[in-house]
Motif scaffolding. Structure first.
Motif, PDB file in Angstrom:
ATOM      1  N   ALA A 381       0.956  -1.280   0.035  1.00 47.63           N
ATOM      2  CA  ALA A 381       0.109  -0.133   0.180  1.00 47.63           C
ATOM      3  C   ALA A 381       1.039   1.114  -0.053  1.00 47.63           C
ATOM      4  O   ALA A 381       0.968   1.921   0.794  1.00 47.63           O
ATOM      5  N   PHE A 382       1.699   1.346  -1.162  1.00 43.86           N
ATOM      6  CA  PHE A 382       2.859   2.209  -1.162  1.00 43.86           C
ATOM      7  C   PHE A 382       2.111   3.892  -1.245  1.00 43.86           C
ATOM      8  O   PHE A 382       1.095   4.050  -2.198  1.00 43.86           O
ATOM      9  N   ARG A 383       2.877   4.666  -0.537  1.00 41.38           N
ATOM     10  CA  ARG A 383       2.448   6.082  -0.511  1.00 41.38           C
ATOM     11  C   ARG A 383       3.496   7.117  -0.815  1.00 41.38           C
ATOM     12  O   ARG A 383       4.629   6.793  -0.114  1.00 41.38           O
ATOM     13  N   THR A 384       3.630   7.828  -1.487  1.00 38.82           N
ATOM     14  CA  THR A 384       4.623   8.955  -1.466  1.00 38.82           C
ATOM     15  C   THR A 384       3.893  10.150  -2.400  1.00 38.82           C
ATOM     16  O   THR A 384       3.295  10.186  -3.327  1.00 38.82           O
ATOM     17  N   ASP A 385       4.544  11.317  -2.003  1.00 42.98           N
ATOM     18  CA  ASP A 385       4.102  12.710  -2.929  1.00 42.98           C
ATOM     19  C   ASP A 385       5.261  12.859  -3.939  1.00 42.98           C
ATOM     20  O   ASP A 385       5.177  13.872  -4.545  1.00 42.98           O
ATOM     21  N   ASP A 386       6.296  11.959  -3.792  1.00 42.42           N
ATOM     22  CA  ASP A 386       7.482  12.208  -4.735  1.00 42.42           C
ATOM     23  C   ASP A 386       7.995  10.875  -5.220  1.00 42.42           C
ATOM     24  O   ASP A 386       9.173  10.621  -5.042  1.00 42.42           O
ATOM     25  N   ALA A 387       7.204  10.247  -6.330  1.00 42.35           N
ATOM     26  CA  ALA A 387       7.405   9.049  -6.696  1.00 42.35           C
ATOM     27  C   ALA A 387       8.854   9.328  -7.460  1.00 42.35           C
ATOM     28  O   ALA A 387       9.147  10.208  -8.247  1.00 42.35           O
ATOM     29  N   SER A 388       9.870   8.152  -7.401  1.00 43.91           N
ATOM     30  CA  SER A 388      10.887   8.086  -8.461  1.00 43.91           C
ATOM     31  C   SER A 388      10.484   7.390  -9.702  1.00 43.91           C
ATOM     32  O   SER A 388       9.227   7.229  -9.971  1.00 43.91           O
ATOM     33  N   GLY A 389      11.252   7.348 -10.664  1.00 39.05           N
ATOM     34  CA  GLY A 389      10.742   6.829 -11.906  1.00 39.05           C
ATOM     35  C   GLY A 389      10.329   5.543 -12.086  1.00 39.05           C
ATOM     36  O   GLY A 389       9.772   5.069 -12.616  1.00 39.05           O
ATOM     37  N   SER A 390      11.177   4.667 -11.058  1.00 34.29           N
ATOM     38  CA  SER A 390      10.949   3.144 -11.146  1.00 34.29           C
ATOM     39  C   SER A 390       9.271   2.941 -10.287  1.00 34.29           C
ATOM     40  O   SER A 390       8.452   2.344 -10.805  1.00 34.29           O
ATOM     41  N   THR A 391       9.368   3.634  -9.284  1.00 39.01           N
ATOM     42  CA  THR A 391       8.044   3.619  -8.587  1.00 39.01           C
ATOM     43  C   THR A 391       6.635   4.172  -9.321  1.00 39.01           C
ATOM     44  O   THR A 391       5.807   3.552  -9.004  1.00 39.01           O
ATOM     45  N   SER A 392       7.232   5.137  -9.786  1.00 40.93           N
ATOM     46  CA  SER A 392       5.760   5.898 -10.588  1.00 40.93           C
ATOM     47  C   SER A 392       5.665   4.891 -11.711  1.00 40.93           C
ATOM     48  O   SER A 392       4.257   4.760 -12.057  1.00 40.93           O
ATOM     49  N   ALA A 623      -6.106  10.948 -13.386  1.00 40.52           N
ATOM     50  CA  ALA A 623      -6.073  12.521 -12.775  1.00 40.52           C
ATOM     51  C   ALA A 623      -6.520  12.250 -11.357  1.00 40.52           C
ATOM     52  O   ALA A 623      -5.920  12.912 -10.211  1.00 40.52           O
ATOM     53  N   LEU A 624      -7.431  11.445 -10.806  1.00 43.97           N
ATOM     54  CA  LEU A 624      -7.691  11.289  -9.594  1.00 43.97           C
ATOM     55  C   LEU A 624      -6.316  10.667  -8.497  1.00 43.97           C
ATOM     56  O   LEU A 624      -6.145  11.127  -7.455  1.00 43.97           O
ATOM     57  N   ASN A 625      -5.754   9.767  -9.487  1.00 44.39           N
ATOM     58  CA  ASN A 625      -4.562   9.202  -8.636  1.00 44.39           C
ATOM     59  C   ASN A 625      -3.492  10.116  -8.450  1.00 44.39           C
ATOM     60  O   ASN A 625      -2.438  10.062  -7.562  1.00 44.39           O
ATOM     61  N   ARG A 626      -3.380  11.337  -9.263  1.00 46.84           N
ATOM     62  CA  ARG A 626      -2.415  12.169  -9.153  1.00 46.84           C
ATOM     63  C   ARG A 626      -2.733  13.416  -8.188  1.00 46.84           C
ATOM     64  O   ARG A 626      -1.855  14.568  -8.136  1.00 46.84           O
ATOM     65  N   LEU A 627      -4.142  13.441  -7.638  1.00 45.31           N
ATOM     66  CA  LEU A 627      -4.605  14.424  -7.084  1.00 45.31           C
ATOM     67  C   LEU A 627      -4.034  14.289  -5.774  1.00 45.31           C
ATOM     68  O   LEU A 627      -4.289  13.424  -4.900  1.00 45.31           O
ATOM     69  N   ARG A 628      -3.578  15.420  -5.032  1.00 44.45           N
ATOM     70  CA  ARG A 628      -2.590  15.221  -3.913  1.00 44.45           C
ATOM     71  C   ARG A 628      -3.495  15.412  -2.544  1.00 44.45           C
ATOM     72  O   ARG A 628      -3.090  14.864  -1.352  1.00 44.45           O
ATOM     73  N   SER A 629      -4.817  15.954  -2.968  1.00 40.71           N
ATOM     74  CA  SER A 629      -5.677  15.985  -1.639  1.00 40.71           C
ATOM     75  C   SER A 629      -6.569  14.552  -1.576  1.00 40.71           C
ATOM     76  O   SER A 629      -7.749  14.800  -0.839  1.00 40.71           O
ATOM     77  N   LEU A 630      -6.474  13.583  -2.414  1.00 37.80           N
ATOM     78  CA  LEU A 630      -7.314  12.365  -2.219  1.00 37.80           C
ATOM     79  C   LEU A 630      -6.708  11.429  -1.185  1.00 37.80           C
ATOM     80  O   LEU A 630      -5.362  11.120  -1.233  1.00 37.80           O
ATOM     81  N   HIS A 631      -7.576  10.925  -0.575  1.00 31.81           N
ATOM     82  CA  HIS A 631      -7.080   9.925   0.419  1.00 31.81           C
ATOM     83  C   HIS A 631      -7.775   8.549   0.081  1.00 31.81           C
ATOM     84  O   HIS A 631      -8.985   8.315  -0.221  1.00 31.81           O
ATOM     85  N   MET A 632      -6.659   7.312  -0.029  1.00 32.94           N
ATOM     86  CA  MET A 632      -7.604   6.104  -0.584  1.00 32.94           C
ATOM     87  C   MET A 632      -6.861   4.955   0.427  1.00 32.94           C
ATOM     88  O   MET A 632      -6.126   5.111   0.918  1.00 32.94           O
ATOM     89  N   GLU A 633      -7.820   4.166   0.367  1.00 35.95           N
ATOM     90  CA  GLU A 633      -7.406   2.942   1.213  1.00 35.95           C
ATOM     91  C   GLU A 633      -7.832   1.683   0.543  1.00 35.95           C
ATOM     92  O   GLU A 633      -8.511   1.840  -0.387  1.00 35.95           O
ATOM     93  N   GLN A 634      -6.978   0.667   0.603  1.00 35.79           N
ATOM     94  CA  GLN A 634      -7.466  -0.672   0.147  1.00 35.79           C
ATOM     95  C   GLN A 634      -8.540  -1.379   0.373  1.00 35.79           C
ATOM     96  O   GLN A 634      -8.868  -1.358   1.492  1.00 35.79           O
ATOM     97  N   SER A 635      -9.328  -1.836  -0.467  1.00 30.57           N
ATOM     98  CA  SER A 635     -10.535  -2.381  -0.256  1.00 30.57           C
ATOM     99  C   SER A 635     -10.111  -3.836   0.399  1.00 30.57           C
ATOM    100  O   SER A 635      -9.437  -4.493   0.048  1.00 30.57           O
TER     101      SER A 635
END
Length: 635
Positions: A381-392, A623-635
């Motif tokens: 459940a990876f989270r980051t505001d600054d992904a690297s090339g490989s993680t992105s 677009a949703l995935n890149r929105l920095r104010s969106l919080h998600m949890e895994q189902s």
């Protein structure tokens, strides 16, 4: 897109309203009157007409009577007005000459429009006919010079007057610029900058625009009797054939088709128009990959079938590898006649993926590719505001699969090298237990086993020969099937050592995620959203960078994404505290269903927006995935 390396001037031009690449009607340009300032995402604002106010003569008199009055008096003429050939509706008059242009519509009854039912009787033919009418109506306005803004004498001079339509580019998309209902009534939507001197109404000029000029444009661009019937029929037939070709692909075991004679190169990096035929090399399929398909209008056509599985596109630099992939990524859309790619079709669920340094990643399971990160970071459940090339890039693949992608398109030029391959020398230097990345080459066969295909442009690593089902070599823009040669070379050198990095494990199901909240929190809290250009949305205080979404074709789609974000925010906020929690995929299923049933008006309840074109679920989700104010949890 970061401003680094491009200069402050260019960065701020793009950020605050530069026209971008492509100019009018192409990728990145502001189209028609619907720019980031005009009329932007509605946030649920009203827009219903006030009812029929009177005749065209009444409208003309009302406008002339308001000559010289304060500009807000234009609101007095909002509503519907009856013309001999159509109904004119002023949905929203601008309150200031420097504000967003006024939103207008014309409705032409079916018997007056005269469109044969065969042109709009099916969904694909209706979309094509609406596209043709948009172009014809816009051309009638442009040919009269009515799309040019007057600006004379500074603040106190005459200004405004332009009438604008959201003009399409090379793609034929579902739009709101012209819609046809089930009875054949045609509705065209456009904007008018109501004219002024200073902040005083120029009623005589406004009356000329709406009461004298507009009927000519409607007559020339929306009535079947005035149109080139042969060109309209050919346009609709072309679009229908491309859609039929795309629909036929799964039954043929294909994910894409490139027709013989197709012109794949574009005129330039700033234009999506085709390269002149005398300069381009028409595409021709290798005999071993040739497929014939029967189309409803064109009959039998021949071309190269891109089979399900793993396809490599190889060749020397500047020989056409990326040009072919660009055509395939654009093949998810239908094209205008003469584009050169009318016989290029790709399954609708094909998604272009790339590395994207610095992007947001939220609760994404990237463990199929990345694990054992330093400091014990969780990659399930990876989270980051600054992904690297490989993680992105890992996140981009997982996000596409989560939404149902059946094919991935990759170009090594835009991929992270350490994500794609890890050769023997690097494995010898850096021990496996110190390398958290399982390269894509080690997982690609597991993906293919679960019916996810891949098309990869690869010019720098032959290690992929052993995992490819098909290898196409582009040689001076001519395609050759070199699969047997590539497999023989792989047998001589032996399999890539990267295949030892977990390549035998099943890929497994992609974890679904549940959007929990988008700030600001409440469904009724207002957030300002502006579309700056095709790859940039301002969402509240955030700059939402969509420049990596290569399959976004027009800024009209970006406007629709902005509206979708507002609607999805309401839906997500409405689920807070309730028993029903929608996954991201379910939310986009619901959104697609609403658009299928109601058209794009489903995105803007109560507002007849004329500047939207339908985006794919993958781009809305991105677009949703890149929105920095969106919080998600895994189902």
């Amino acid at each position: 897109m970061s401003g680094r390396g491009r200069g402050r001037g260019r960065f701020y031009k793009e950020l605050y309203g530069g026209r971008g690449r492509g100019g009018r009607g192409g990728r990145g340009g502001d189209q028609g009157g619907y720019t980031d300032e005009d009329p932007g995402p509605s946030n649920g604002a009203g827009g219903a007409a006030k009812g029929v106010q009177g005749s065209v003569q009444d409208l003309q008199r009302a406008l002339r009577e308001r000559e010289g009055r304060p500009y807000p008096a234009y609101h007095d003429v909002e509503g519907a007005w009856s013309f001999p050939e159509f109904l004119f509706v002023l949905d929203r008059a601008q309150s200031d000459p420097y504000a967003a242009p006024s939103r207008c519509r014309v409705q032409v009854a079916a018997e007056m429009a005269g469109l044969p039912a065969a042109l709009w009787g099916t969904r694909v033919r209706r979309i094509a006919t609406c596209d043709f009418l948009t172009r014809a109506f816009g051309a009638a306005i442009a040919s009269a010079g009515a799309d040019a803004r007057a600006q004379a004498g500074g603040w106190h001079g005459e200004k405004g007057g332009e009438m604008t339509v959201d003009m399409p580019g090379q793609h034929v998309l579902e739009r709101t610029s012209v819609v046809i209902n089930d009875q054949g009534t045609v509705e065209a939507r456009f904007t008018v900058a109501l004219p002024a001197r200073g902040r005083s109404i120029l009623g005589q000029w406004a009356a000329q625009i709406l009461c004298q000029n507009l009927p000519r444009y409607v007559h020339a661009g929306l009535l079947h009797a005035s149109l080139d019937a042969h060109a309209l029929a050919a346009h609709v037939a072309c679009v229908q054939d491309t859609q039929a070709l795309r629909d036929a692909l799964p039954g043929l075991g294909l994910i894409a088709f490139v027709g013989d004679g197709a012109i794949l190169p574009r005129r330039s990096g700033a234009s999506d128009a085709p390269m002149p035929a005398k300069e381009a090399v028409p595409f021709a399929s290798p005999e071993s990959l040739a497929v014939k398909v029967e189309l409803p209008n064109a009959g039998r056509v021949r071309g190269m079938g891109v089979r399900a599985g793993v396809t490599l596109i190889v060749g020397g630099g500047f020989h056409g590898k990326s040009t072919l992939l660009d055509a395939l990524q654009a093949g998810v859309y239908n094209k205008v006649l003469g584009d050169g790619r009318e016989r290029v079709a790709t399954i609708a669920s094909a998604v272009k993926v790339r590395a994207e340094d610095g992007r947001r990643v939220e609760a994404c399971d990237i463990s199929p590719f990345i694990s054992n990160l330093p400091m014990g970071r969780n990659t399930h459940a990876f989270r980051t505001d600054d992904a690297s090339g490989s993680t992105s890039q890992a996140a981009g693949i997982q996000e596409a699969l989560e939404l149902g992608a059946a094919a991935l398109l990759l170009d090594e030029d835009t991929c992270a090298t350490n994500f794609m391959i890890r050769d023997a020398r690097m494995q010898a230097l850096v021990a496996k237990d110190k390398e958290p990345i399982t390269p894509f080459i080690a997982r690609i066969r597991a993906l293919a086993a679960q019916c996810t295909s891949a098309v990869i442009v690869m010019g720098g690593s032959g290690d992929y020969f052993g995992v490819a089902d098909t290898v196409v070599c582009m040689d001076s823009f001519r395609a050759r099937d070199v699969t047997a040669e590539a497999h023989a070379i792989d047998a001589r050198f032996g399999p890539s050592p990267a295949l030892d990095d977990g390549g035998g494990a099943p890929y497994g199901a992609v974890r679904q995620r549940v959007p929990v909240s988008i700030l600001p929190g409440g469904p009724n809290e207002r957030v300002k959203v502006h579309v700056r250009q095709v790859g940039l949305i301002t969402y509240g205080e955030q700059q939402l960078d969509l420049s990596a979404l290569a399959q976004l074709a027009e800024v009209s789609q970006t406007r629709a994404i902005a509206e979708a974000l507002l609607l999805l925010r309401q839906w997500i906020s409405g689920c807070n505290g309730s028993a029903q929690r929608w996954t991201l995929a379910q939310l986009l299923d619901r959104l697609d269903g609403a658009m299928d049933e109601q058209g794009l008006d489903a995105l803007t309840p109560g507002v007849k927006h004329g500047g939207l074109a339908r985006p794919r679920r993958f781009d809305i989700g991105a677009a949703l995935n890149r929105l920095r104010s969106l919080h998600m949890e895994q189902s």
